[in-house]
Structures are given as structure tokens and as C-alpha cells.
Design an enzyme around this catalytic site. Sequence first.
Site, PDB file in Angstrom:
ATOM      1  N   LYS A 152       0.843  -1.193   0.000  1.00  0.00           N
ATOM      2  CA  LYS A 152       0.000   0.000   0.000  1.00  0.00           C
ATOM      3  C   LYS A 152       0.881   1.248   0.000  1.00  0.00           C
ATOM      4  O   LYS A 152       2.091   1.173   0.194  1.00  0.00           O
ATOM      5  CB  LYS A 152      -0.916  -0.011   1.222  1.00  0.00           C
ATOM      6  CG  LYS A 152      -0.178  -0.021   2.557  1.00  0.00           C
ATOM      7  CD  LYS A 152      -1.130  -0.098   3.721  1.00  0.00           C
ATOM      8  CE  LYS A 152      -0.373  -0.068   5.055  1.00  0.00           C
ATOM      9  NZ  LYS A 152      -1.285  -0.057   6.207  1.00  0.00           N
ATOM     10  N   TYR A 205      13.926  32.395   1.417  1.00  0.00           N
ATOM     11  CA  TYR A 205      12.721  33.131   1.784  1.00  0.00           C
ATOM     12  C   TYR A 205      12.753  33.533   3.255  1.00  0.00           C
ATOM     13  O   TYR A 205      13.221  32.770   4.110  1.00  0.00           O
ATOM     14  CB  TYR A 205      11.482  32.277   1.532  1.00  0.00           C
ATOM     15  CG  TYR A 205      11.107  32.137   0.071  1.00  0.00           C
ATOM     16  CD1 TYR A 205      10.765  33.241  -0.700  1.00  0.00           C
ATOM     17  CD2 TYR A 205      11.083  30.883  -0.532  1.00  0.00           C
ATOM     18  CE1 TYR A 205      10.410  33.107  -2.033  1.00  0.00           C
ATOM     19  CE2 TYR A 205      10.730  30.724  -1.870  1.00  0.00           C
ATOM     20  CZ  TYR A 205      10.398  31.853  -2.606  1.00  0.00           C
ATOM     21  OH  TYR A 205      10.052  31.720  -3.928  1.00  0.00           O
TER      22      TYR A 205
END
Length: 810
Positions: free
Chosen positions: A482, A705
Site C-alpha cells: 500500500k 525566503y
Amino acid sequence: MLNLKKVAEISQGECLGSCSGQVKYLLTDSRKLTLPEQVLFFAIPGKYHNGHAYIPALIKKGVSQFVVSELPEKQWLEKADFVKVHDVISALQSVAAWWRSYFSLPVIGVTGSNGKTIVKEWIAQSLGDTVRMTRTPGSYNSQIGVPLSVWMLSDGAQFGLFEAGISFPGEMEKLQTIIKPTIGLFTNLGDAHQENFSSFTQKLEEKLKLFKNADVVIYRNEGDWVSEKIEAYCTERKKFTWSFKEEADVEAQLDDGVLKVQYANQKLSLSIPFSDKASVENLMHTITLLCYLGYDSDFIYRAVAKIRAVPMRLEQKSGRAHNTIINDSYNSDLGSLSNALDFLEQQKQHPRKVLVLSDIFQSGYAKENLYKEVSVLVNAHKPDLMLGVGKDLMPYRELFHLESHFFKSTTELIAALGDFDLTDTTILLKGSRAFHFEEVDKILEEKTHRTVLEVNLNALTHNLNYFKSLLKPDADIIVMVKAFSYGSGSHEIANILQYHRVAYLAVAFADEGVDLRARGIDLPIMVMNPHISDFDSLVRYRLEPVVFDYGMLSSLGKYLVQQGERRFSVHLKLNTGMNRSGFNPSDIDNLIDELKKQPAMYVQTAFSHLASSDEPMHDKFTHDQARVYNTMCKKLELAFDRNIKKHLLNSAGIERFREYQFDYVRLGIGLYGISVADADLKQVGRLRTSIAQIRDVMPGETVGYGRSGEVENPKKIATIPIGYADGFRRILSNGRGKVFISGNLYPVIGNVCMDMTMIDITGANVEVGDEVVIFGPELPIEEVAGWLETIPYEVLTSVAARVKRIYVKD
């Protein structure tokens, strides 16, 4: 040609049956059968698999000759011929030693702790097509690999080149009788497998046994105890040495990328493309061998120019036309071609298979015999299309009984690629170095940015086998694939698990199972979180849903009856304390009543989840869960008067609670290298990128940033093309996270951006293009998870789908 009676004589075994059949091919792995005629299967009982278990299936496929240590049931005994021996591996080795005795030719035997395979490949590259050589394919240097390699010797061979590796005392003596080298080459002595030897001296003495009857031993003279030990060993045989600092037959000096070599009256000055100690040492072993063989300086110059880095592994990746590319073009001989074709045959994700094959230069066969053998291999594997490249291959085009097209050169092939529909195909590139199939690879592969998740299929197999070794004989494995196989790629991982014969795969949602079916996966597939909208897919693709509540039980039961199903497999989820989903202990009586109303359902398994199997502080709770689970299962089995298969353990549970293995165990994160028992697991995933830009930043400036990366002293900053959109999370900003470059860790500076991150590399000797490891064997994923304050599961599953996956296999 060898017959089975002779095999019995050679191996001192007992012959059962006529034993008159001829033997041309030796087989030790039942999955690699291509030609049942004239095959002799050695049923080797191993740590993880017993070859005897596959005898019935092989007989059904047409194999009729076997070497065994235990006889099969009578019904199979009557359908084939058998040689019964005490030890099957010893029998295989005896047959190979007998075969070797028929050849009188120079044979180079290479051993040592490191560099064996690279030195062997570089010798082969150097000699090129000047001699017909039989050599070890890949790294087939084990107790089984060596005899299979030597069996490849043919009448046309002028040289043999074989490597030998050992893990335990006593093994080299067996390999010596098989290889019988006339020329010995010792690479070095290192730590590999040291745990199995009492001392380095013992390990050296064991390795030197390969050269027992060699005419000469080639080695590096360092003036140390290793050199002295080898010199003492060589009292009865010639020694031929090289050195950077001691007196030697071949003396060398490395000066600013130029390797200066002096031998007898010859002097060479070679510009080499690498400077690391290991590569230089491997190259000097190769040059020294060429000097011993009498090649002049002009030949050695040309030979060194041919040498290329050896990737040592097959790579599998996505192509641009909804296809898969398997690049295995670092060498080409019959053995490696056979292995590559086997791997191609395993691929089920596309309906068509394409082989791109070049001339083979290093085979040990005369051309006519070589391409007859090549055609037999290719025809047996039956690719849908073959594209042949090279002037040697073209005259034998009629031998290939399939759609095939031939080209004189790689340039011609590239010009014609557009004429072929390669959509939805698996393409194997198998070429000799001289054909530069990397150019074909560049054209075919999917274009992505430079960040790549390497998935090592050998490491995955190693981990799978470790967990198999913990199981009792009647327990099997369900593997969780999964979440994109924990970020590693669903169908690629499922494909190799199918090859290794796991019992079940488990996915989270039905569409994951549908995709696996579309990719050719036919193992039973369990769907952990089905929804009512999935019912049609469950039935159409034979996916087995987990039933965890009454609503699902009722709705699915009605649908199955409407579809005319009579025995549709389902799995019951029991809640024993995890409290996430499943039927509670108090539900069990009512659950039994409801199940009896469902004529179309067949309960295949009943299972539960352990909440804290990895934490010793909660062991009492784990035992309580197991007790509750046992009670619930017994009630179910009593009500239905049959055994219902059970599974409780996850990866940590397999290692810590073997008493609760039941019929199956569920393997998840452990497959990817995470162990709670500190087992010797291999990290499967390696997330890497490269330096895109380097700049100097002065005091008072900032990086990134928010200007959070303040610079107080002059710094050198590297930008790497990975960011939080790729799974490199923003929490790793401002020094919290680190990356691995050229042997050292370097911190993140400033904030992680969406697609890029800046690294402080002040003081480092690195360049644009250098590799950067985000996690991998060099930087364990557990350490990265610690910086993120999370678990390795989350790190793996966070790697974005846009990051290219490459699957590598040695």
C-alpha cells in the site's frame, strides 16, 4: 557431451532411471528455466528455499534430469531420472571441476576483499576482442556462482577469467579445484566477512589457497605484513608485483591525475579520469596483468582508453512512451545475457517485450557458435521484438525466430527508432560498451528533474529473505504494498515479490489492486479499505476485500449474490485493542450469525493489528491482544467447523513475537530495511540529487525566503533541486536537516523552498554536479526521521510521485 550416468560417477552418486540423457545446461534456480531439453537441475536445499520443492513443477515443464539429496514422491520418481548424492552443491562443484579439466588454456583467478568484479571487468574491457574469453558473469563468485561460470567454458575459448569470493574458512579450496587458475591476481585484504574468520591472517591464508597451483601471483607490494605473507606463499611459484613506493616489477607514481608507470624498459604516462584510491588500485592491477602477459606500451595505452566505470548493476526506470526501460549495457556475454533475459521475462507491467541487443565481444566462443547460443537463448525467452545492432550479429539474423530488425551501428538504430511502436512495452538494452547504448537510453527514458529515488532490488530481496528465515515452516508472508509500496513504486515492487513467491499482496484501496492486475500481477491481493463503490472492481479483478463492519458485510453479501458468486474470498478484521477498525470481541456471536446468512462469502482469513509490537514497554498489552484474538478465532472456527487462516504479526511482531506467527505474517516497513531487533537489513531506498549551483555569500547577506539564513562569516552555498514538493519537508530548514556530500554531512541554510534547498558547504571541496544523498545507506533514514520527529514510514511515503524511481539490481 556429458550424460547423467557420468554425472553420477563424477559426484559419487546413485543413478535412478535410465540416466542416458545428455546434459548441456546446468540449472539451480527453477524460476530461470527457459530450455527444458538437456537441462540438469541441481535441487539445492538453502536457508530460504529448498530446490527439492520445485521438482514437480519442473517435471511438468519438461525437465527430466535432476541431482538431489532427497528423492521425491514415487509419482515423480517414475517421470524423470535422478542422481542421488549426499551434498548437492558438492555435486555441482564436482561436475564443474570435471568440465574444467578438459581445457588447457590460461585462466586468470581473481580474489581479494574488494574490487574483484571491477578488476575482472576492466581486464575484459582491456583485452576487448583481441582474445576469445570466458569470464564470470556479473559477480558470480560464490560456491554456486563459480561452477556455473566455469561451465560456460567452450572449445573456442582462448582465456578464462573468473573471480572467487569466500565468506567462511574452507570455501576457497573448493573453488580452487573448479577454477584451477594458472595466473592468480590478489586485489587487497579488507573487512568484508571478517566476522567469520578468527583473524585477518586466517582470512588471507584462506584466500591465497586459490593460487595453490598457479604459475604466478600478481599483487601489490606495500612492504607490509600482507605483502610479506604473499611473498612467503610464493616460494614455489612466481610472483609479479606492482607498487607506488616499494621495489616491484611494475612501479607507479600518481601525479595530479597522471599515472606514470615503468616496467622493464617501458615507460607510460597515462591520464586517468579518476583519482580515488580504490579505482587507481584496480587500474594498476589491470595494467600489471597486461605487463605480465607481455603487451607493449601502445597496447596498454589503447587498453586504458577503453576502460569505463562499471555500474555493476542493472537499472530499471520509466520511459517516455508509457514503457519501462531496463538498462543492462555495462557488459555483454552469454551469462549476463541469460540473466538479463530472465529479468525481462519477470516483467508483467506491459503486454509486449522488446530486446535491443548488440554484438558480443567477450564470450570465449567462435562467432558462429556464439550467435547460435545467443539465438537459442533469445528464441527461448520469446521477446515480441528484437532490434539487433552490429556487423557480427547481422549475418546470423535468420537464427532468430521472431520479429527482428538489424542495424550496422547504434547510430543507424537511433535513426530508425521512430519506425517502431514502443508504447506500453518493456525494453531491455543489452549491449557491449563499444555500442554506447546509453545514447539509446537517453532517448527512451522519461525526462524528469535530477532528484531520483533509487530502489535497490537486491537489498529488498535480502530483507525479504531475512524475514522468511524467522518463520516456522508452515507460515507464509503477506507483503504490504500500500501507499505506493511505501513510496518505492507499487508494480515494480509487486513484480519482484511475485517472482519470490510470497503468498499475498495487500493494498490499501481497490484501485491499487486494479493497477497491479493491469500490470500483470496475478498473486492473491487483499484490499484493506474497500468501499461500496469498489464492488464491481473487486469481483472483476478477483481482489479480496477486508470486511470490518456490518454495513460492508451486508452490502457486499447482497452484491455477490446478485453477481452469482458462490465462494468469494473475504478477510475478517478483528479489533483486539488497536481501536481503529474491525469487529469487537463483543460482536463475535452476532458476527457469526450474520456470516451464516452470506452464502456467497468464504472467509479466507481472520486477522487483527498489534498496536505496540515494537515497544517492549507495551509487551503485556501485546500478549493480551494475542489472547483476545485467539479467543475470537476459536469461536469462528468452532461455528464454521473448519480452520480459518490467521495472521496477527506486523514487521516488528515478526522479529519479537514468533510464538504468534499463525498461518501468515504481514511484512511492511521491514522489507525496506527497518528492524526493531537491529538485524543486518539493507536500506532499500536511496534518495539522491545533485548540486545545481554554487555561490559565495558575504557577511550581512541572507539566504532564502524570509531572510532566515543569516550569514555572519563568508560562506559557500550550494543549491540542490529538491524541496518540500518532493518530500524534503520545510521543517528541515535552518540547520535542522543535513545532507550527505562526498563523505560528510552539510546543513541546510535558510528555509527549504518548494523545489530547491540551499546547503552550507563552506570549506568543502565539491563541485556543481556532485551527488547529494538525502537518505540512503550513507545517511540512514532513521536519522532523517529523527530530525523530522517522525517515523521512517512517513519519510518513505512522503517522497513525491514526481521524483523519478530507478530500480537497480546487481
